[in-house]
Design a protein around this motif. Structure first.
Motif, PDB file in Angstrom:
ATOM      1  N   ARG A 230       0.822  -1.212   0.000  1.00 24.92           N
ATOM      2  CA  ARG A 230       0.000   0.000   0.000  1.00 24.92           C
ATOM      3  C   ARG A 230       0.856   1.262   0.000  1.00 24.92           C
ATOM      4  O   ARG A 230       0.505   2.276  -0.590  1.00 24.92           O
ATOM      5  CB  ARG A 230      -0.924   0.031   1.223  1.00 24.92           C
ATOM      6  CG  ARG A 230      -1.930  -1.100   1.332  1.00 24.92           C
ATOM      7  CD  ARG A 230      -2.929  -1.085   0.199  1.00 24.92           C
ATOM      8  NE  ARG A 230      -2.660  -2.154  -0.754  1.00 24.92           N
ATOM      9  CZ  ARG A 230      -3.085  -3.408  -0.604  1.00 24.92           C
ATOM     10  NH1 ARG A 230      -3.818  -3.747   0.430  1.00 24.92           N
ATOM     11  NH2 ARG A 230      -2.785  -4.316  -1.499  1.00 24.92           N
TER      12      ARG A 230
ATOM     13  N   LYS B 211       3.414   8.004  -5.977  1.00 27.36           N
ATOM     14  CA  LYS B 211       2.552   9.070  -6.480  1.00 27.36           C
ATOM     15  C   LYS B 211       3.131  10.443  -6.147  1.00 27.36           C
ATOM     16  O   LYS B 211       2.946  11.418  -6.878  1.00 27.36           O
ATOM     17  CB  LYS B 211       1.174   8.935  -5.835  1.00 27.36           C
ATOM     18  CG  LYS B 211       0.032   9.160  -6.803  1.00 27.36           C
ATOM     19  CD  LYS B 211      -1.284   8.882  -6.105  1.00 27.36           C
ATOM     20  CE  LYS B 211      -2.263  10.011  -6.374  1.00 27.36           C
ATOM     21  NZ  LYS B 211      -3.454   9.879  -5.534  1.00 27.36           N
TER      22      LYS B 211
ATOM     23  N   LEU C 268      -2.428   6.271   5.898  1.00 24.24           N
ATOM     24  CA  LEU C 268      -1.485   6.346   4.777  1.00 24.24           C
ATOM     25  C   LEU C 268      -1.054   7.790   4.532  1.00 24.24           C
ATOM     26  O   LEU C 268       0.141   8.085   4.394  1.00 24.24           O
ATOM     27  CB  LEU C 268      -2.140   5.805   3.507  1.00 24.24           C
ATOM     28  CG  LEU C 268      -1.949   4.322   3.190  1.00 24.24           C
ATOM     29  CD1 LEU C 268      -2.591   4.002   1.859  1.00 24.24           C
ATOM     30  CD2 LEU C 268      -0.474   3.961   3.166  1.00 24.24           C
ATOM     31  N   LYS C 269      -2.076   8.668   4.530  1.00 28.38           N
ATOM     32  CA  LYS C 269      -1.801  10.082   4.218  1.00 28.38           C
ATOM     33  C   LYS C 269      -0.789  10.677   5.189  1.00 28.38           C
ATOM     34  O   LYS C 269       0.131  11.388   4.788  1.00 28.38           O
ATOM     35  CB  LYS C 269      -3.103  10.884   4.313  1.00 28.38           C
ATOM     36  CG  LYS C 269      -3.775  11.085   2.979  1.00 28.38           C
ATOM     37  CD  LYS C 269      -4.896  12.121   3.145  1.00 28.38           C
ATOM     38  CE  LYS C 269      -5.952  11.881   2.087  1.00 28.38           C
ATOM     39  NZ  LYS C 269      -7.289  12.229   2.561  1.00 28.38           N
TER      40      LYS C 269
ATOM     41  N   GLU D 282      -8.127   2.806   3.001  1.00 36.67           N
ATOM     42  CA  GLU D 282      -7.761   4.181   2.638  1.00 36.67           C
ATOM     43  C   GLU D 282      -7.354   4.261   1.166  1.00 36.67           C
ATOM     44  O   GLU D 282      -7.777   5.161   0.435  1.00 36.67           O
ATOM     45  CB  GLU D 282      -6.619   4.646   3.546  1.00 36.67           C
ATOM     46  CG  GLU D 282      -6.477   6.158   3.586  1.00 36.67           C
ATOM     47  CD  GLU D 282      -5.303   6.585   4.451  1.00 36.67           C
ATOM     48  OE1 GLU D 282      -4.891   5.797   5.328  1.00 36.67           O
ATOM     49  OE2 GLU D 282      -4.782   7.695   4.236  1.00 36.67           O
ATOM     50  N   THR D 283      -6.519   3.290   0.733  1.00 36.29           N
ATOM     51  CA  THR D 283      -6.104   3.254  -0.669  1.00 36.29           C
ATOM     52  C   THR D 283      -7.321   3.179  -1.571  1.00 36.29           C
ATOM     53  O   THR D 283      -7.436   3.893  -2.574  1.00 36.29           O
ATOM     54  CB  THR D 283      -5.208   2.024  -0.923  1.00 36.29           C
ATOM     55  OG1 THR D 283      -4.145   2.032   0.012  1.00 36.29           O
ATOM     56  CG2 THR D 283      -4.674   2.015  -2.340  1.00 36.29           C
TER      57      THR D 283
ATOM     58  N   GLU E 263      -9.137   6.482  -1.721  1.00 37.64           N
ATOM     59  CA  GLU E 263      -8.387   7.502  -2.455  1.00 37.64           C
ATOM     60  C   GLU E 263      -8.392   7.237  -3.950  1.00 37.64           C
ATOM     61  O   GLU E 263      -8.535   8.144  -4.746  1.00 37.64           O
ATOM     62  CB  GLU E 263      -6.933   7.534  -1.959  1.00 37.64           C
ATOM     63  CG  GLU E 263      -6.745   8.134  -0.581  1.00 37.64           C
ATOM     64  CD  GLU E 263      -7.023   9.630  -0.598  1.00 37.64           C
ATOM     65  OE1 GLU E 263      -6.443  10.341  -1.446  1.00 37.64           O
ATOM     66  OE2 GLU E 263      -7.849  10.084   0.235  1.00 37.64           O
ATOM     67  N   GLU E 264      -8.223   5.951  -4.295  1.00 35.98           N
ATOM     68  CA  GLU E 264      -7.996   5.602  -5.697  1.00 35.98           C
ATOM     69  C   GLU E 264      -9.209   4.955  -6.330  1.00 35.98           C
ATOM     70  O   GLU E 264      -9.091   4.210  -7.301  1.00 35.98           O
ATOM     71  CB  GLU E 264      -6.788   4.645  -5.807  1.00 35.98           C
ATOM     72  CG  GLU E 264      -5.554   5.084  -5.055  1.00 35.98           C
ATOM     73  CD  GLU E 264      -4.923   6.329  -5.672  1.00 35.98           C
ATOM     74  OE1 GLU E 264      -5.083   6.545  -6.892  1.00 35.98           O
ATOM     75  OE2 GLU E 264      -4.300   7.108  -4.906  1.00 35.98           O
TER      76      GLU E 264
END
Ligand SMILES: Nc1ncnc2c1ncn2[C@@H]1O[C@H](COP(=O)(O)OP(=O)(O)O)[C@@H](O)[C@H]1O
Ligand SMILES: [Mg+2]
Lengths: 125, 509
Positions: A19, A26, A109-110, B312-313, B316-317
C-alpha cells in the motif's frame, strides 16, 4: 513539488509495503520494499536512502537493530519507525537512537506519506 | 549433574471473604452433605453408653446370682445341721430305749429337735431339693407321729418305751424307723446339693470373670475398629487433599456418627478450598493473558493496520483503480479482518468460564490452539517451535481451557527463559498405559538446582515485577492434580528445561 527521494519500506507484513509503494510513488519518490530485515540491511550497505520506514518487531534483526545500523553506517538517512505495540520504553529507545518519528499502528497512509515528505526534506537539506 | 527433579505439593496461600463462586460447586457440596447425613445415626456416645450399660447389667446379674447362691447355701447348712442333730438324737433315744435307760431329758432333746426341724421341712423354702420337697410330707407325718408318741411317753413320765401301751410303742418304733430312713435320705440328698451349691458359688466368679473378659474384649475391638478405621480413612483424605485432590468425602459406611460430623466439616473446608483455588486459577489466567497483551496487541494491530491502509487506498484511488485491483484490495481487507477475528476468538476461548466438571479432552486440539495463542509471543521473541504429536493421541481427563492454561504457562516460561530467542519442542505420547504426557522442552537459561525445589511455590518468581507473578507453575500443578495428573520439571542450568505434564486417560464410554 519537491523532488523525489529514495525511500525504503521495511515491514514483514507484505500489505504495508504494497500500500505504501504506490502512495509514495505518487509523490514522486523511488520506493524499495522489503519484508526481511536481513535483506534490507544488505541493501542499505549498497545504497543510500533518504528515508527508511521500518517496522519494529520482526523476525531476525528488529527495527531497532536496523535503526542502529543506519545511524552508524548512513547518518544522513532519516528513519521513521512504525510499530504494532508502542511502549514508552521502545519510543524512548527509538528517539535516543535518533529516529525521525515513531508511528503506532494502525496509521493513516496520508499521514505517513506526509511524514516521509518532511523527513525527505530534512534528508536532502 | 545439574539436573534435578522437583515435585511439590501445592499450598493455598490466599484467604478471602466467601463469595458465591461456582454454583456447580455449591450444588456438589450440597449433594455430598445430603449423602453423608442421609444415613441412620449411630453415634459413638450411644454405643459407649450401651456397652457400659451392658457391662453393668451383667455384673449386677452375677452379683445377684452369687448372693442368692450364698443364701441357699446358708439355708441348706442350717437345715442340714438341724436334721443331722435330729437324726443323731433319734438314734440315741432308740438306743437308750432298747437298753431301757431312756431318760426324760433325752426325750426332751428329741422333741426339741423335732420342733426345730418341722418348720424347716414344712416351709416350702428354697433350702429343700425338689425331690426332698416331695418326700417332706411323708417325713413330716412320721416325725409328727414320733412327736405325738414321745410327748405321750414324756407325760407318762418315764420307764422307757415300756411306759407306752404296746401298740403305741410299736407305732413309735415304726414311725422312728421310717422317719429315720426318710430323714437320712433327705440328709444325703441335701449334702450332695449343698456340695453342688458351694461348688457353683466357687465357680461363679471365675465364669463371671471369663464372661466379662470376653465382653470387654468385644467392646474394645469394636471401639478400636470404630475409632481406628475412620482415623485411618481421614489420614488418607488429608493425604489426598494435600496432593491437591479436593473432591468431597463420600459416605464410607452405612451409618453415621461423630466422624460423619467431622466429614461434614472437612467437606465445607474442601468447598472453601476449591473456591479459593478457582479464584487463584482465574487470577493466574488473567496474569497469563496479561503477559500475552503485547503480543496480542501487536498481532491485532497488524491486521487492523492492513485493513485501515487498504481501505484508505481504496477510497483515495476509487476512480483510478481497475476492477481487478479493487477486487484484490477488497480481498485483502476481508482476509485481514478474518485474521483479527481469529485472534480475538482464540483469546475469548481461553478466557471463557467453563464448567469445572472434568471431561474427555482432545490434547492435540489443546496443544494446537495454545500454540496459536502463544504464536505471536514467540514471533516477538524470536522463538520458533516444533510440535510432534502421534496421530492417535488418546483423550485425557480435564477441561480444555484449564489444560490450555497449563500449557500456556509452560510455553510462556519457556519463551521467557530464552530472551535472545531459541527453540521450543512440544511433543506428546503415552509413556505408560492409562497416562498421556505432554513434553515441553526449551533451550533456555535453565533452573539452578537450588531454585528448582521452589518453582512450584505460589508467588515464587525469579523474574522482575511485571514480568512474573510466580503463579504460573503453582496454579498449573494444582490444575493438573485436580484431574489426577502430575507436573514434573527437570532442568539443567544453562542447557534448558523440560516440563512433563501427565494426565490420566479419559475413560472411554
Ligand atoms: N522453562 C523455564 N526455564 C527456566 N526457568 C523456569 C522455567 N519455567 C519456570 N522457571 C522458573 O520457575 C519460576 C516460577 O515459574 P512460574 O510459576 O511460571 O512463575 P513466573 O513465570 O511468573 O515467574 C520462574 O520465575 C523461573 O525462575
Ligand atoms: Mg510463568
Amino acid at each position: 513539488m519537491a523532488q523525489g527521494t529514495d525511500v525504503m519500506v521495511l515491514d514483514d507484513e507484505p500489505i504495508v509495503g504494497e500500500r505504501l509503494r504506490p502512495a509514495l510513488e505518487k509523490e514522486g519518490h523511488t520506493v524499495e520494499v522489503f519484508t526481511d530485515s536481513e535483506q534490507a540491511i544488505d541493501r542499505l550497505k549498497q545504497k543510500r536512502f533518504g528515508v527508511l520506514v521500518t517496522d519494529m518487531k520482526m523476525r531476525g534483526p528488529s527495527g531497532m537493530d536496523v535503526l542502529r545500523f543506519v545511524r552508524e553506517q548512513a547518518p544522513g538517512t532519516q528513519v521513521i519507525v512504525i510499530t504494532g505495540y508502542a511502549t514508552i520504553e521502545t519510543s524512548h529507545e527509538a528517539n535516543a537512537w535518533g529516529a525521525y518519528r515513531f508511528v503506532a499502528k494502525p496509521f493513516k497512509l496520508k499521514e505517513l506519506v506526509k511524514l516521509v515528505e518532511q523527513a525527505a526534506k530534512l534528508a536532502s537539506a | 549433574m545439574g539436573s534435578a527433579t522437583s515435585r511439590r505439593a501445592d499450598k493455598n496461600p490466599t484467604r478471602g471473604a466467601h463469595e458465591p463462586g461456582d454454583p456447580n460447586l455449591a450444588e456438589r457440596l450440597r449433594k455430598a452433605e445430603a449423602a453423608l447425613v442421609g444415613r441412620p445415626r449411630l453415634s459413638m456416645r450411644l454405643r459407649l453408653v450401651v456397652s457400659l450399660a451392658l457391662c453393668f447389667i451383667l455384673s449386677c446379674a452375677f452379683s445377684l446370682g452369687a448372693f442368692s447362691l450364698l443364701r441357699t447355701a446358708k439355708a441348706k447348712l442350717l437345715l442340714l445341721q438341724t436334721l443331722e442333730r435330729l437324726d443323731d438324737r433319734m438314734l440315741r433315744v432308740r438306743a437308750l430305749a432298747d437298753e431301757g435307760t431312756l431318760a426324760a431329758a433325752d426325750v426332751d432333746k428329741v422333741v426339741e429337735s423335732l420342733g426345730q426341724a418341722e418348720p424347716l421341712l414344712r416351709s416350702d423354702g428354697d433350702a429343700l431339693e425338689a425331690n426332698d420337697r416331695d418326700a417332706a410330707p411323708a417325713l413330716l407325718v412320721q416325725l409328727g407321729t414320733c412327736r405325738r408318741l414321745l410327748s405321750a411317753l414324756r407325760r407318762g413320765a418315764g420307764g422307757g418305751v415300756a411306759g407306752l401301751p404296746t401298740e403305741q410303742a410299736a407305732e413309735l418304733r415304726r414311725a422312728e424307723a421310717e422317719g429315720g430312713r426318710l430323714l437320712e435320705a433327705v440328709i444325703r440328698h441335701e449334702r450332695v446339693s449343698l456340695d453342688t451349691t458351694v461348688r457353683l458359688a466357687e465357680a461363679g466368679p471365675l465364669v463371671l470373670l471369663g464372661l466379662q473378659l470376653l465382653l470387654f474384649a468385644g467392646i474394645v475391638v469394636a471401639f478400636a475398629k470404630a475409632l481406628v478405621e475412620p482415623i485411618r480413612r481421614f489420614g488418607e483424605y488429608t493425604a489426598r487433599i494435600a496432593a491437591g485432590d479436593y473432591s468431597f468425602i463420600a459416605p464410607a459406611r452405612g451409618y453415621r456418627d461423630e466422624f460423619s460430623d467431622l466429614a461434614l466439616a472437612v467437606n465445607t473446608m474442601l468447598g472453601e478450598l476449591q473456591a479459593q483455588q478457582d479464584r487463584l486459577v482465574k487470577g493466574a489466567k488473567l496474569a497469563a493473558v496479561g503477559t500475552l497483551t503485547s503480543g496480542i496487541a501487536h498481532e491485532l494491530n497488524n491486521p487492523l493496520n492492513n485493513v485501515a491502509i487498504t481501505a484508505e487506498t481504496l477510497m483515495e484511488e476509487l476512480r483510478t483503480l481497475s476492477d481487478d485491483e479493487k477486487w484484490r484490495l477488497l480481498q485483502d481487507i476481508y482476509f485481514e479482518n478474518e485474521r483479527a477475528s481469529e485472534i480475538v476468538r482464540s483469546l475469548l476461548d481461553f478466557t471463557r468460564q467453563e464448567k469445572s466438571e472434568a471431561g474427555a479432552v482432545d490434547l492435540a486440539e489443546v496443544i494446537g490452539s495454545t500454540l496459536r495463542l502463544a504464536q505471536n509471543e514467540m514471533n516477538l521473541n524470536n522463538v520458533s517451535f516444533s510440535c510432534e504429536l502421534p496421530p492417535d493421541l488418546p483423550r485425557v481427563r480435564g477441561t480444555a481451557n484449564q489444560l490450555r492454561q497449563v500449557l500456556l504457562n509452560v510455553l510462556l516460561n519457556a519463551i521467557q527463559a530464552m530472551p535472545r530467542g531459541g527453540r521450543v519442542w512440544v511433543s506428546a505420547g503415552t509413556p505408560e498405559a492409562g497416562r498421556v504426557c505432554v513434553e515441553v522442552r526449551d533451550e533456555g537459561e535453565g533452573i539452578p538446582p537450588e531454585v528448582l525445589p521452589r518453582i512450584f511455590d505460589p508467588f515464587f518468581t525469579t523474574k522482575e515485577p511485571g514480568r512474573g507473578t510466580g503463579l504460573g507453575l503453582s496454579v498449573s500443578l494444582a490444575i493438573v492434580r485436580t484431574f489426577g495428573g502430575d507436573l514434573q520439571v527437570t532442568s539443567e542450568a544453562g542447557k534448558g528445561t523440560t516440563v512433563h505434564a501427565c494426565l490420566p486417560r479419559a475413560e472411554e464410554r
